[in-house]
Design a protein around this motif. Structure first.
Motif, PDB file in Angstrom:
ATOM      1  N   LYS A   1       6.625  -4.586  13.160  1.00 26.82           N
ATOM      2  CA  LYS A   1       7.997  -4.281  14.514  1.00 26.82           C
ATOM      3  C   LYS A   1       8.225  -5.710  14.182  1.00 26.82           C
ATOM      4  O   LYS A   1       9.863  -5.817  15.380  1.00 26.82           O
ATOM      5  CB  LYS A   1       7.252  -3.198  15.429  1.00 26.82           C
TER       6      LYS A   1
ATOM      7  N   HIS B   1      11.644  -6.234  15.338  1.00 24.23           N
ATOM      8  CA  HIS B   1      12.475  -6.878  17.110  1.00 24.23           C
ATOM      9  C   HIS B   1      13.440  -8.540  16.612  1.00 24.23           C
ATOM     10  O   HIS B   1      15.086  -8.842  17.804  1.00 24.23           O
ATOM     11  CB  HIS B   1      11.769  -7.334  17.784  1.00 24.23           C
TER      12      HIS B   1
ATOM     13  N   HIS C   1      16.715  -7.846  19.824  1.00 24.88           N
ATOM     14  CA  HIS C   1      16.588  -6.310  21.336  1.00 24.88           C
ATOM     15  C   HIS C   1      14.896  -6.027  20.387  1.00 24.88           C
ATOM     16  O   HIS C   1      14.613  -5.725  19.858  1.00 24.88           O
ATOM     17  CB  HIS C   1      17.129  -5.503  21.538  1.00 24.88           C
ATOM     18  N   LYS C   2      14.287  -5.491  21.293  1.00 24.85           N
ATOM     19  CA  LYS C   2      13.526  -4.263  21.328  1.00 24.85           C
ATOM     20  C   LYS C   2      13.832  -3.532  21.403  1.00 24.85           C
ATOM     21  O   LYS C   2      14.902  -2.812  20.899  1.00 24.85           O
ATOM     22  CB  LYS C   2      12.746  -4.671  22.910  1.00 24.85           C
ATOM     23  N   SER C   3      13.147  -2.421  20.172  1.00 26.48           N
ATOM     24  CA  SER C   3      12.974  -1.218  20.353  1.00 26.48           C
ATOM     25  C   SER C   3      11.972  -0.264  20.947  1.00 26.48           C
ATOM     26  O   SER C   3      11.404  -0.796  21.225  1.00 26.48           O
ATOM     27  CB  SER C   3      12.543  -0.618  18.327  1.00 26.48           C
TER      28      SER C   3
ATOM     29  N   GLY D   1      12.659  -0.811  14.277  1.00 31.50           N
ATOM     30  CA  GLY D   1      13.503  -1.709  15.705  1.00 31.50           C
ATOM     31  C   GLY D   1      14.618  -1.074  15.931  1.00 31.50           C
ATOM     32  O   GLY D   1      15.370  -2.127  16.539  1.00 31.50           O
TER      33      GLY D   1
END
Length: 198
Positions: free
Chosen positions: A15, A19, A24-26, A98
């Motif tokens: 993951k 990212h 960006h984060k999920s 992600g």
């Protein structure tokens, strides 16, 4: 029961790599509330804003999921539970990929929402309670469902003759009785920015 001969096969991309690739984060935005409260409408608009900002998104919607993945499920309590279980597991896959995921489901039972939350790490599950009282939802009745309930054509309808258990401590409460769609979207996007999720 899990088959004993099934083993998890680890990959070489995780993951955190996704990212970094996406920038960006999920996380999972879980919209819960009565039918007609505005969950799907707001989720659509939030996704549009996020997409315009270059965020990789995917939206899961209660009715849409029942066209395919969950078309074999009824609206009994047991099937509603299974509906949410499946959506939770699918959402987990999207977040692992992600993708910032938006899920709009009545999800009336606290236990089922708690199960979905348990699948995620800290800050990966954002519960959004889309608040509108029953009378407001009846007045809106965008799908004509409350009218069918009134005619006796639908039984076990959430908020009428089946309970809706209000979230006790959601991350976000959006009050659609007195707040516009635009303000609701702005509130959610600002939360994501404040918490460095986007």
């Amino acid at each position: 029961m899990m088959e004993k001969n099934i083993k998890w096969h680890e990959g070489k991309v995780v993951k955190a790599n996704r990212h970094k690739l996406h920038g960006h984060k999920s996380t999972l935005l879980w919209f819960t509330g009565l039918s007609g409260s505005g969950k799907s409408t707001i989720a659509v608009e939030v996704e549009k804003v996020l997409h315009e900002h270059g965020i990789h998104t995917y939206r899961l919607d209660g009715d849409n999921i029942r066209h395919g993945l969950n078309q074999d499920l009824s609206f009994s309590k047991e099937d509603r539970k299974e509906n949410i279980r499946r959506v939770g597991e699918v959402s987990k896959l999207f977040v692992d990929a992600g993708v910032l995921t938006l899920a709009a489901f009545i999800s009336p039972f606290k236990e089922d929402r708690a199960f979905v939350r348990s699948l995620f790490q800290q800050q990966e599950f954002i519960e959004i309670y889309v608040h509108a009282n029953v009378q407001t939802c009846i007045n809106r009745d965008p799908k004509g469902l409350y009218e069918k309930v009134d005619k006796g054509e639908i039984k076990g309808f959430t908020g009428i003759d089946s309970p809706y258990e209000i979230p006790e401590s959601p991350e976000i409460i959006v009050d659609t009785e007195g707040q516009s769609i635009e303000k609701s979207v702005e509130q959610i996007v600002q939360y994501l920015k404040n918490n460095k999720l986007i």
